[in-house]
Design a protein around this motif. Structure first.
Motif, mmCIF file in Angstrom:
data_model
loop_
_atom_site.group_PDB
_atom_site.id
_atom_site.type_symbol
_atom_site.label_atom_id
_atom_site.label_comp_id
_atom_site.label_asym_id
_atom_site.label_seq_id
_atom_site.Cartn_x
_atom_site.Cartn_y
_atom_site.Cartn_z
ATOM 1 N N ASP A 112 212.889 95.032 147.657
ATOM 2 C CA ASP A 112 212.836 96.505 147.568
ATOM 3 C C ASP A 112 212.893 97.143 148.951
ATOM 4 O OD1 ASP A 112 210.405 96.345 144.860
ATOM 5 O OD2 ASP A 112 212.598 96.245 144.847
ATOM 6 N N GLY A 113 213.714 96.557 149.828
ATOM 7 C CA GLY A 113 213.910 97.121 151.159
ATOM 8 C C GLY A 113 212.856 96.727 152.170
ATOM 9 N N SER A 114 211.854 95.991 151.752
ATOM 10 C CA SER A 114 210.779 95.658 152.678
ATOM 11 C C SER A 114 210.840 94.172 153.038
ATOM 12 C CB SER A 114 209.437 95.975 152.008
ATOM 13 O OG SER A 114 208.377 95.531 152.801
ATOM 14 N N PRO A 115 210.979 93.821 154.336
ATOM 15 C CA PRO A 115 210.989 92.408 154.719
ATOM 16 C C PRO A 115 209.659 91.742 154.357
ATOM 17 C CG PRO A 115 211.745 93.781 156.555
ATOM 18 C CD PRO A 115 211.185 94.695 155.516
ATOM 19 N N GLN A 116 209.761 90.617 153.662
ATOM 20 C CA GLN A 116 208.556 89.887 153.268
ATOM 21 C C GLN A 116 208.053 88.995 154.403
ATOM 22 O OE1 GLN A 116 207.245 90.289 149.786
ATOM 23 N NE2 GLN A 116 208.464 92.031 150.468
ATOM 24 N N LEU A 117 208.916 88.736 155.376
ATOM 25 C CA LEU A 117 208.535 87.928 156.531
ATOM 26 C C LEU A 117 208.708 88.788 157.779
ATOM 27 C CD1 LEU A 117 210.442 84.764 155.363
ATOM 28 C CD2 LEU A 117 207.965 85.043 155.387
ATOM 29 N N ARG A 118 207.891 88.509 158.799
ATOM 30 C CA ARG A 118 207.891 89.386 159.979
ATOM 31 C C ARG A 118 209.130 89.163 160.836
ATOM 32 N NH1 ARG A 118 201.732 88.177 161.627
ATOM 33 N NH2 ARG A 118 202.248 86.279 160.517
ATOM 34 N N VAL A 119 209.910 90.229 160.990
ATOM 35 C CA VAL A 119 211.121 90.132 161.797
ATOM 36 C C VAL A 119 211.180 91.202 162.885
ATOM 37 C CG1 VAL A 119 212.596 88.933 160.124
ATOM 38 C CG2 VAL A 119 212.386 91.415 160.021
ATOM 39 N N GLY A 120 210.100 91.938 163.059
ATOM 40 C CA GLY A 120 210.078 92.906 164.166
ATOM 41 C C GLY A 120 210.333 94.325 163.719
ATOM 42 N N ARG A 121 209.872 95.275 164.540
ATOM 43 C CA ARG A 121 209.945 96.684 164.151
ATOM 44 C C ARG A 121 211.274 97.329 164.469
ATOM 45 N NH1 ARG A 121 209.040 99.410 168.916
ATOM 46 N NH2 ARG A 121 208.316 98.000 170.563
ATOM 47 N N ASP B 78 221.361 88.454 156.808
ATOM 48 C CA ASP B 78 220.495 87.521 156.072
ATOM 49 C C ASP B 78 221.226 87.074 154.815
ATOM 50 O OD1 ASP B 78 216.963 87.727 155.075
ATOM 51 O OD2 ASP B 78 218.338 86.052 155.319
ATOM 52 N N GLU B 79 222.193 86.171 155.006
ATOM 53 C CA GLU B 79 223.107 85.810 153.921
ATOM 54 C C GLU B 79 222.381 85.247 152.697
ATOM 55 O OE1 GLU B 79 227.467 83.681 153.571
ATOM 56 O OE2 GLU B 79 226.006 82.881 154.985
ATOM 57 N N ARG B 80 221.362 84.432 152.909
ATOM 58 C CA ARG B 80 220.665 83.818 151.775
ATOM 59 C C ARG B 80 219.292 84.436 151.530
ATOM 60 N NH1 ARG B 80 222.272 78.755 154.276
ATOM 61 N NH2 ARG B 80 220.116 78.703 154.959
ATOM 62 N N GLY B 81 218.988 85.502 152.259
ATOM 63 C CA GLY B 81 217.690 86.132 152.040
ATOM 64 C C GLY B 81 216.526 85.299 152.525
ATOM 65 N N GLU B 82 216.778 84.395 153.490
ATOM 66 C CA GLU B 82 215.710 83.508 153.969
ATOM 67 C C GLU B 82 215.053 84.015 155.231
ATOM 68 O OE1 GLU B 82 216.457 78.950 152.940
ATOM 69 O OE2 GLU B 82 217.927 79.803 154.310
ATOM 70 N N LEU B 83 215.797 84.778 156.024
ATOM 71 C CA LEU B 83 215.261 85.193 157.323
ATOM 72 C C LEU B 83 214.212 86.284 157.157
ATOM 73 C CD1 LEU B 83 218.507 85.097 159.476
ATOM 74 C CD2 LEU B 83 216.440 83.754 159.863
ATOM 75 N N ALA B 84 214.579 87.365 156.507
ATOM 76 C CA ALA B 84 213.633 88.460 156.334
ATOM 77 C C ALA B 84 213.076 88.504 154.921
ATOM 78 C CB ALA B 84 214.304 89.792 156.654
ATOM 79 N N ALA B 85 213.835 87.942 153.958
ATOM 80 C CA ALA B 85 213.435 87.940 152.544
ATOM 81 C C ALA B 85 213.033 89.336 152.094
ATOM 82 C CB ALA B 85 212.290 86.945 152.312
ATOM 83 N N CYS B 86 213.979 90.267 152.185
ATOM 84 C CA CYS B 86 213.673 91.645 151.824
ATOM 85 C C CYS B 86 213.494 91.787 150.318
ATOM 86 C CB CYS B 86 214.801 92.575 152.285
ATOM 87 S SG CYS B 86 214.802 92.853 154.061
ATOM 88 N N VAL C 83 217.196 81.896 143.875
ATOM 89 C CA VAL C 83 216.601 83.217 143.670
ATOM 90 C C VAL C 83 215.495 83.370 144.709
ATOM 91 C CG1 VAL C 83 215.308 84.688 142.072
ATOM 92 C CG2 VAL C 83 217.080 83.179 141.192
ATOM 93 N N THR C 84 215.461 84.488 145.390
ATOM 94 C CA THR C 84 214.411 84.734 146.385
ATOM 95 C C THR C 84 213.237 85.431 145.716
ATOM 96 O OG1 THR C 84 216.052 84.941 148.134
ATOM 97 C CG2 THR C 84 213.876 85.840 148.583
ATOM 98 N N LEU C 85 212.033 84.922 146.005
ATOM 99 C CA LEU C 85 210.811 85.500 145.430
ATOM 100 C C LEU C 85 210.099 86.352 146.467
ATOM 101 C CD1 LEU C 85 209.308 82.385 143.610
ATOM 102 C CD2 LEU C 85 210.870 84.101 142.724
ATOM 103 N N PRO C 86 209.250 87.269 146.019
ATOM 104 C CA PRO C 86 208.428 88.015 146.980
ATOM 105 C C PRO C 86 207.650 87.046 147.855
ATOM 106 C CG PRO C 86 208.188 88.942 144.796
ATOM 107 C CD PRO C 86 209.017 87.704 144.640
#
Lengths: 171, 300
Positions: B192-201, B182-190, B93-96
């Motif tokens: 509610d549509g907002s990436p929790q980690l910085r991946v660029g604009r 982002d198959e496992r939600g680890e790269l951007a960890a979105c 499970v991915t957390l904020p």
């Protein structure tokens, strides 16, 4: 003096009638809110099937779509559920008290069984629980509808008659 | 301060029994905390610098039990197990904040596919680290030779961290559109549509979608200059990458290898290199430094 007696008599009759009419109004309100609640549970099913939002988000959406006490009920649940150490048991009761939702006891029980344990199951299980609650509320709404008009008339007449009886006894 | 903020964001998901001890640990050594491990009947473990130690309270090691794990999962799912069902089927499970809670227990199958995990036995909470600048050397290579890049390294060497920073740099510094599967939600960890980690604009993120399907979807809908994906590990991934490479998109991807020789030895990776899609190779050494070179140079 006669004027005062007349005023007093009118007060007794009217206040007694008010009690009767208020009871009738409460009963009609319970029926309306039960219907709104059923509509909200229908929306809940659609939301779950479409996006499966979290409990807090789901309650927030239902609060925005509903009105009056039903909206207040789901809004209270959403606020509660968003808190870090949210305790589901008792949440329904707390939300009903805060919103002033008026429900027959059996309907409250069905709602409590659904919401106090919400989120424990997978989607299929959750939808089944929701279906059971909707069935119970539909049954309750049907019974209430059958009884409402007759009961409301009884309350109103009872109120007026009680007032008149008191008046006769006193006078 | 950053550690305190990081802990504060995580605290609400942690069982109350471990919070005081963890708050103290984060204050002292927060930058080193990699993972938290919960195993039924065992002391709660904290992985610091690759080594696991027991989390201790005033009365000694804090032991995890079944109710603690159930509480942890309930909090992670925001009291909505159905909402994280798809993630649970994948075992996490991915957390904020991009943290990932791995879940281990008894698998429940229905219709031949994994439906649920019950009787939870252990959980691993991986603490996300956003490391801007981790791919600086790799970015310079890409700047001089803007072609598909493959990031290779051992498990836990930081490939995902480097890939994430590379995505950010290509998006922000190069000004190019990057689409992320982002198959496992680890790269951007979105969330509610907002990436929790910085991946660029200029980055578009497709979360929790398989790589093959995701690549096709992104090519059709987002017109990316680059496509980023984590862990190429299946034939289907290779086939889809080859197909997509003819559409003009370049790739940023990672592979698990125990050593550089795996790229030649293992059949899938050998075919990947021979296909000629990737021209840049970024290898993560044991000390987490980057060795950046052209594939031609590496192979020769």
């Amino acid at each position: 003096m006669q004027y005062l007696r007349f005023l007093g008599a009118a007060f007794v009759v009217l206040s007694s009638a008010w009690v009767g009419f208020a009871s009738a109004r409460r009963l009609r309100r319970a029926g309306r809110e039960l219907d709104e609640l059923r509509a909200a549970l229908e929306q809940m099913e659609s939301e779950l099937r479409c996006a499966a939002p979290t409990y807090a988000a789901l309650c927030q959406r239902l609060a925005e779509s509903a009105s009056g006490a039903v909206s207040g009920f789901f809004s209270a649940l959403a606020t509660d559920a968003a808190a870090p150490d949210f305790e589901p048991v008792g949440a329904t009761r707390r939300a009903v008290e805060r919103s002033g939702l008026c429900l027959p006891p059996a309907s409250f029980l069905a709602l409590e069984q659904l919401l106090d344990g919400f989120g424990r199951f997978d989607l299929a299980g959750q939808l089944r629980q929701l279906g059971l609650a909707r069935e119970a509320l539909t049954h309750q709404a049907g019974r209430l509808r059958e009884q409402t008009e007759a009961k409301c008339r009884s309350y109103e007449i009872l109120g007026l008659c009680a007032g008149a009886a008191v008046l006769i006894l006193v006078v | 301060m950053e550690m305190e903020q990081r802990y504060a964001a995580l605290a609400e998901y942690l069982p109350p029994e471990v919070r005081p001890a963890l708050a103290d640990l984060f204050a002292r050594r927060g930058g080193e905390v990699e993972e938290l491990r919960f195993r039924v009947g065992c002391p709660v473990g904290v992985v610091l610098g690759g080594r696991e130690i027991s989390l201790c309270g005033p009365d000694g090691p804090i032991r995890a039990d079944a109710p603690m794990l159930a509480d942890l999962l309930r909090r992670a799912a925001h009291h909505s197990r159905y909402a994280v069902q798809n993630q649970l089927r994948r075992g996490f499970v991915t957390l904020p904040g991009g943290h990932r809670l791995g879940v281990c227990g008894t698998a429940v199958f229905a219709g031949g596919s994994l439906e649920n995990l019950t009787d939870l036995q252990s959980m691993a909470l991986r603490i996300a680290r956003d490391c801007p600048g981790a791919a600086e050397a790799a970015t310079n290579l890409l700047w001089s030779h803007p072609a598909s890049a493959l990031i290779a390294g051992r498990p836990g060497s930081g490939k995902t961290t480097v890939l994430r920073d590379l995505i950010r740099q290509v998006s922000d510094r190069f000004g190019q559109r990057v689409a992320v599967v982002d198959e496992r939600g680890e790269l951007a960890a979105c969330l509610d549509g907002s990436p929790q980690l910085r991946v660029g604009r200029l980055t578009d993120v497709l979360s929790f979608c398989g790589k093959a399907e995701g690549i096709e979807l992104l090519l059709r809908s987002m017109r990316p200059d680059w496509i980023a994906l984590d862990e190429i590990s299946a034939e289907e991934d290779l086939r889809t990458i080859l197909r997509a490479s003819y559409c003009g998109a370049r790739f940023l991807a990672t592979v698990h290898v125990l050593g550089p020789e795996d790229l030649r030895r293992r059949p899938l990776y050998r075919r990947l290199m021979e296909a000629g899609v990737f021209e840049n190779l970024i290898y993560l050494e044991k000390d987490r430094s980057l060795r950046c070179e052209r594939v031609d140079d590496a192979v020769s």
